[in-house]
Design a protein around this motif. Structure first.
Motif, PDB file in Angstrom:
ATOM      1  N   TYR A   1      -1.184   0.107  -9.703  1.00 13.02           N
ATOM      2  CA  TYR A   1      -2.462  -0.597  -9.587  1.00 13.02           C
ATOM      3  C   TYR A   1      -2.264  -2.011  -9.040  1.00 13.02           C
ATOM      4  CZ  TYR A   1      -4.844   3.067 -12.210  1.00 13.02           C
ATOM      5  OH  TYR A   1      -5.387   4.258 -12.595  1.00 13.02           O
ATOM      6  N   ALA A   2      -1.234  -2.685  -9.517  1.00 14.10           N
ATOM      7  CA  ALA A   2      -0.959  -4.041  -9.038  1.00 14.10           C
ATOM      8  C   ALA A   2      -0.644  -4.041  -7.547  1.00 14.10           C
ATOM      9  CB  ALA A   2       0.194  -4.646  -9.829  1.00 14.10           C
ATOM     10  N   LEU A   3       0.169  -3.085  -7.109  1.00 16.96           N
ATOM     11  CA  LEU A   3       0.523  -3.001  -5.695  1.00 16.96           C
ATOM     12  C   LEU A   3      -0.702  -2.716  -4.835  1.00 16.96           C
ATOM     13  CD1 LEU A   3       3.858  -0.970  -5.912  1.00 16.96           C
ATOM     14  CD2 LEU A   3       3.606  -3.336  -5.159  1.00 16.96           C
ATOM     15  N   MET A   4      -1.587  -1.842  -5.319  1.00 16.66           N
ATOM     16  CA  MET A   4      -2.765  -1.504  -4.536  1.00 16.66           C
ATOM     17  C   MET A   4      -3.723  -2.683  -4.447  1.00 16.66           C
ATOM     18  SD  MET A   4      -3.455   1.065  -2.798  1.00 16.66           S
ATOM     19  CE  MET A   4      -4.627   0.720  -1.488  1.00 16.66           C
ATOM     20  N   LEU A   5      -3.853  -3.433  -5.532  1.00 14.41           N
ATOM     21  CA  LEU A   5      -4.713  -4.618  -5.500  1.00 14.41           C
ATOM     22  C   LEU A   5      -4.151  -5.675  -4.546  1.00 14.41           C
ATOM     23  CD1 LEU A   5      -5.717  -4.973  -9.259  1.00 14.41           C
ATOM     24  CD2 LEU A   5      -7.165  -4.263  -7.346  1.00 14.41           C
ATOM     25  N   VAL A   6      -2.828  -5.823  -4.554  1.00 16.07           N
ATOM     26  CA  VAL A   6      -2.192  -6.742  -3.601  1.00 16.07           C
ATOM     27  C   VAL A   6      -2.483  -6.295  -2.178  1.00 16.07           C
ATOM     28  CG1 VAL A   6       0.029  -7.538  -2.696  1.00 16.07           C
ATOM     29  CG2 VAL A   6      -0.383  -7.523  -5.159  1.00 16.07           C
ATOM     30  N   SER A   7      -2.356  -4.987  -1.927  1.00 14.31           N
ATOM     31  CA  SER A   7      -2.623  -4.452  -0.594  1.00 14.31           C
ATOM     32  C   SER A   7      -4.059  -4.703  -0.157  1.00 14.31           C
ATOM     33  CB  SER A   7      -2.324  -2.950  -0.583  1.00 14.31           C
ATOM     34  OG  SER A   7      -2.643  -2.381   0.664  1.00 14.31           O
ATOM     35  N   ILE A   8      -5.009  -4.515  -1.071  1.00 15.39           N
ATOM     36  CA  ILE A   8      -6.426  -4.706  -0.742  1.00 15.39           C
ATOM     37  C   ILE A   8      -6.714  -6.151  -0.369  1.00 15.39           C
ATOM     38  CG2 ILE A   8      -8.746  -4.733  -1.741  1.00 15.39           C
ATOM     39  CD1 ILE A   8      -7.941  -2.217  -3.307  1.00 15.39           C
ATOM     40  N   PHE A   9      -6.179  -7.091  -1.144  1.00 15.00           N
ATOM     41  CA  PHE A   9      -6.514  -8.496  -0.901  1.00 15.00           C
ATOM     42  C   PHE A   9      -5.702  -9.099   0.244  1.00 15.00           C
ATOM     43  CE2 PHE A   9      -8.640  -8.204  -5.000  1.00 15.00           C
ATOM     44  CZ  PHE A   9      -9.756  -8.977  -4.773  1.00 15.00           C
TER      45      PHE A   9
ATOM     46  N   GLY B   1       0.805  -1.214   0.000  1.00 13.19           N
ATOM     47  CA  GLY B   1       0.000   0.000   0.000  1.00 13.19           C
ATOM     48  C   GLY B   1       0.839   1.265   0.000  1.00 13.19           C
ATOM     49  N   ASN B   2       1.903   1.289   0.800  1.00 12.15           N
ATOM     50  CA  ASN B   2       2.758   2.474   0.844  1.00 12.15           C
ATOM     51  C   ASN B   2       3.501   2.685  -0.469  1.00 12.15           C
ATOM     52  OD1 ASN B   2       2.042   3.026   3.499  1.00 12.15           O
ATOM     53  ND2 ASN B   2       3.693   1.793   4.340  1.00 12.15           N
ATOM     54  N   ASN B   3       3.939   1.605  -1.085  1.00 12.21           N
ATOM     55  CA  ASN B   3       4.648   1.730  -2.358  1.00 12.21           C
ATOM     56  C   ASN B   3       3.721   2.145  -3.493  1.00 12.21           C
ATOM     57  OD1 ASN B   3       7.672   0.836  -2.323  1.00 12.21           O
ATOM     58  ND2 ASN B   3       6.654  -0.588  -0.937  1.00 12.21           N
ATOM     59  N   ALA B   4       2.432   1.830  -3.364  1.00 11.79           N
ATOM     60  CA  ALA B   4       1.482   2.227  -4.414  1.00 11.79           C
ATOM     61  C   ALA B   4       1.411   3.744  -4.547  1.00 11.79           C
ATOM     62  CB  ALA B   4       0.103   1.652  -4.108  1.00 11.79           C
ATOM     63  N   TYR B   5       1.585   4.465  -3.423  1.00 12.52           N
ATOM     64  CA  TYR B   5       1.537   5.932  -3.475  1.00 12.52           C
ATOM     65  C   TYR B   5       2.685   6.521  -4.293  1.00 12.52           C
ATOM     66  CZ  TYR B   5      -2.158   6.335   0.028  1.00 12.52           C
ATOM     67  OH  TYR B   5      -3.356   6.265   0.687  1.00 12.52           O
ATOM     68  N   LEU B   6       3.744   5.741  -4.503  1.00 13.72           N
ATOM     69  CA  LEU B   6       4.869   6.224  -5.295  1.00 13.72           C
ATOM     70  C   LEU B   6       4.570   6.190  -6.788  1.00 13.72           C
ATOM     71  CD1 LEU B   6       7.795   4.408  -3.427  1.00 13.72           C
ATOM     72  CD2 LEU B   6       6.966   6.743  -3.088  1.00 13.72           C
ATOM     73  N   HIS B   7       3.540   5.447  -7.190  1.00 13.15           N
ATOM     74  CA  HIS B   7       3.247   5.250  -8.608  1.00 13.15           C
ATOM     75  C   HIS B   7       1.882   5.776  -9.028  1.00 13.15           C
ATOM     76  CE1 HIS B   7       6.781   2.630  -8.608  1.00 13.15           C
ATOM     77  NE2 HIS B   7       6.258   2.013  -7.569  1.00 13.15           N
ATOM     78  N   LEU B   8       1.022   6.125  -8.057  1.00 10.40           N
ATOM     79  CA  LEU B   8      -0.336   6.568  -8.371  1.00 10.40           C
ATOM     80  C   LEU B   8      -0.641   7.882  -7.677  1.00 10.40           C
ATOM     81  CD1 LEU B   8      -2.320   3.216  -7.957  1.00 10.40           C
ATOM     82  CD2 LEU B   8      -1.680   4.300 -10.109  1.00 10.40           C
TER      83      LEU B   8
ATOM     84  N   ALA C   1      -6.457   8.136  -7.129  1.00  8.91           N
ATOM     85  CA  ALA C   1      -6.543   6.774  -7.660  1.00  8.91           C
ATOM     86  C   ALA C   1      -6.460   5.748  -6.534  1.00  8.91           C
ATOM     87  CB  ALA C   1      -5.425   6.541  -8.676  1.00  8.91           C
ATOM     88  N   VAL C   2      -5.588   6.009  -5.564  1.00 11.38           N
ATOM     89  CA  VAL C   2      -5.450   5.094  -4.424  1.00 11.38           C
ATOM     90  C   VAL C   2      -6.748   5.055  -3.624  1.00 11.38           C
ATOM     91  CG1 VAL C   2      -4.221   4.656  -2.271  1.00 11.38           C
ATOM     92  CG2 VAL C   2      -2.955   5.394  -4.291  1.00 11.38           C
ATOM     93  N   GLU C   3      -7.336   6.234  -3.367  1.00 11.49           N
ATOM     94  CA  GLU C   3      -8.589   6.285  -2.613  1.00 11.49           C
ATOM     95  C   GLU C   3      -9.715   5.574  -3.359  1.00 11.49           C
ATOM     96  OE1 GLU C   3      -9.180   7.365   0.452  1.00 11.49           O
ATOM     97  OE2 GLU C   3      -7.029   7.727   0.648  1.00 11.49           O
ATOM     98  N   MET C   4      -9.739   5.699  -4.681  1.00 17.82           N
ATOM     99  CA  MET C   4     -10.763   5.019  -5.461  1.00 17.82           C
ATOM    100  C   MET C   4     -10.623   3.504  -5.324  1.00 17.82           C
ATOM    101  SD  MET C   4     -11.511   4.994  -9.554  1.00 17.82           S
ATOM    102  CE  MET C   4     -10.117   3.896  -9.804  1.00 17.82           C
ATOM    103  N   LEU C   5      -9.399   3.009  -5.428  1.00 17.52           N
ATOM    104  CA  LEU C   5      -9.180   1.571  -5.300  1.00 17.52           C
ATOM    105  C   LEU C   5      -9.511   1.075  -3.896  1.00 17.52           C
ATOM    106  CD1 LEU C   5      -5.845   1.259  -7.323  1.00 17.52           C
ATOM    107  CD2 LEU C   5      -8.101   0.438  -8.010  1.00 17.52           C
ATOM    108  N   LYS C   6      -9.240   1.892  -2.884  1.00 17.36           N
ATOM    109  CA  LYS C   6      -9.575   1.510  -1.510  1.00 17.36           C
ATOM    110  C   LYS C   6     -11.078   1.344  -1.320  1.00 17.36           C
ATOM    111  CE  LYS C   6      -5.661   3.388   1.118  1.00 17.36           C
ATOM    112  NZ  LYS C   6      -5.259   4.374   2.147  1.00 17.36           N
TER     113      LYS C   6
END
Length: 307
Positions: A140-148, A62-69, A73-78
């Motif tokens: 996006y991949a990192l955020m999906l990993v974080s969510i699941f 999740g923290n690394n996703a903020y470096l790419h999005l 976008a992060v809030e939407m995926l959350k």
């Protein structure tokens, strides 16, 4: 500023663990031998380690996703986190199948949150996620990993707290040490080297460290209490409602403009929250304490039979 969120989380988890162990050592809370046996050996591997490991992976991804999005976008995926938790709970068989009211409530709250975030970001940048970013797919991949991974962590914690009838203190007592260790190992690779390069950036004033420990402890115990009493889906829905609350706060107290799209998203989420509250009340009325007790006894008996 202290730019090391994993270490901050570790402070809260460690203080929660210290409090639980203090309560047990002082005799204020007694952990039965049956429950100790339920998390020994293979039980520890299947019921404790997943919570600890997936918590560390959630923070890392999740923290690394903020470096790419972008933040929007992060809030939407959350916003899809409640649906992910419901899916994992159903697949793993941790909770009974969700009834139609809860499913519709989850969809409405998720949809309303996404609509609101899209409108907020569009008003800021003119076109949501219009920035060209070659690393967006990785984000996006990192955020999906974080969510699941978060969904799996909550499902495992819910199994321990609700199905096995562990108390909140017992959950912190058994899960806390492993979670602290996993967070420390993650920080050892991702945050501590950077802090060392910046010559002592790990130093934090004592009053801030104490405040972090107190608030982290309160957050962890309250989160486990919600999981135990209402379930993991409700916990993630509360996180989604937070985003809606920020919109309302900004409109009422900061005079920020709220467009029709944000208003539509907010109204949709409110309808979902009302449906969720109605469903929770209905399930509380028909649930009996004996069924919960039988479920916990069955969980512990399965542990004894597999030992």
């Amino acid at each position: 500023m202290f730019p090391y969120p994993i270490l901050i989380s570790m402070v809260g988890v460690s203080s929660s663990t210290a409090l639980a162990h203090g309560l047990v050592l002082s005799g204020y809370h007694v952990v039965s031998d049956t429950k100790r046996a339920a998390v020994q050996g293979w039980g520890y591997v299947t019921r404790i380690l997943p919570v600890a490991m997936f918590q560390a992976w959630t923070f890392s991804a999740g923290n690394n996703a903020y470096l790419h999005l972008e933040v929007g976008a992060v809030e939407m995926l959350k916003s899809f986190a409640p649906a992910a938790v419901a899916l994992v709970l159903a697949v793993c068989g941790v909770a009974a199948p969700l009834d139609r009211t809860i499913v519709i409530a989850v969809i409405l709250i998720t949809f309303g949150n996404v609509v609101t975030v899209l409108d907020e970001e569009s008003s800021k940048s003119g076109a949501f996620m219009s920035k060209e970013n070659s690393n967006a797919r990785l984000g996006y991949a990192l955020m999906l990993v974080s969510i699941f991974t978060e969904a799996i962590r909550l499902a495992t914690a819910q199994f321990l707290l609700k199905n096995c009838q562990f108390s909140v203190v017992e959950g912190q007592y058994f899960i806390g040490p492993a979670a602290s260790l996993c967070l420390f190992v993650t920080a050892l690779f991702q945050e501590i080297p950077d802090a060392i390069r910046h010559n002592g950036a790990l130093f934090v004033p004592m009053h801030l460290l104490l405040a972090t420990a107190i608030m982290g402890t309160a957050l962890n115990y309250l989160g486990y209490s919600v999981v135990k009493t209402s379930g993991s889906v409700v916990l993630k829905l509360l996180g989604s409602i937070r985003t809606m609350g920020l919109v309302v706060f900004s409109f009422l107290f900061r005079g920020e403009y709220v467009g029709w799209q944000s208003a539509l998203g907010y109204i949709t989420s409110v309808v979902g929250m009302i449906m969720l509250q109605y469903s929770a009340k209905k399930h509380t009325d028909v649930r009996t304490d004996s069924s919960e007790s039988d479920k916990g006894t069955q969980c512990l008996q399965e542990t004894q039979s597999s030992a």
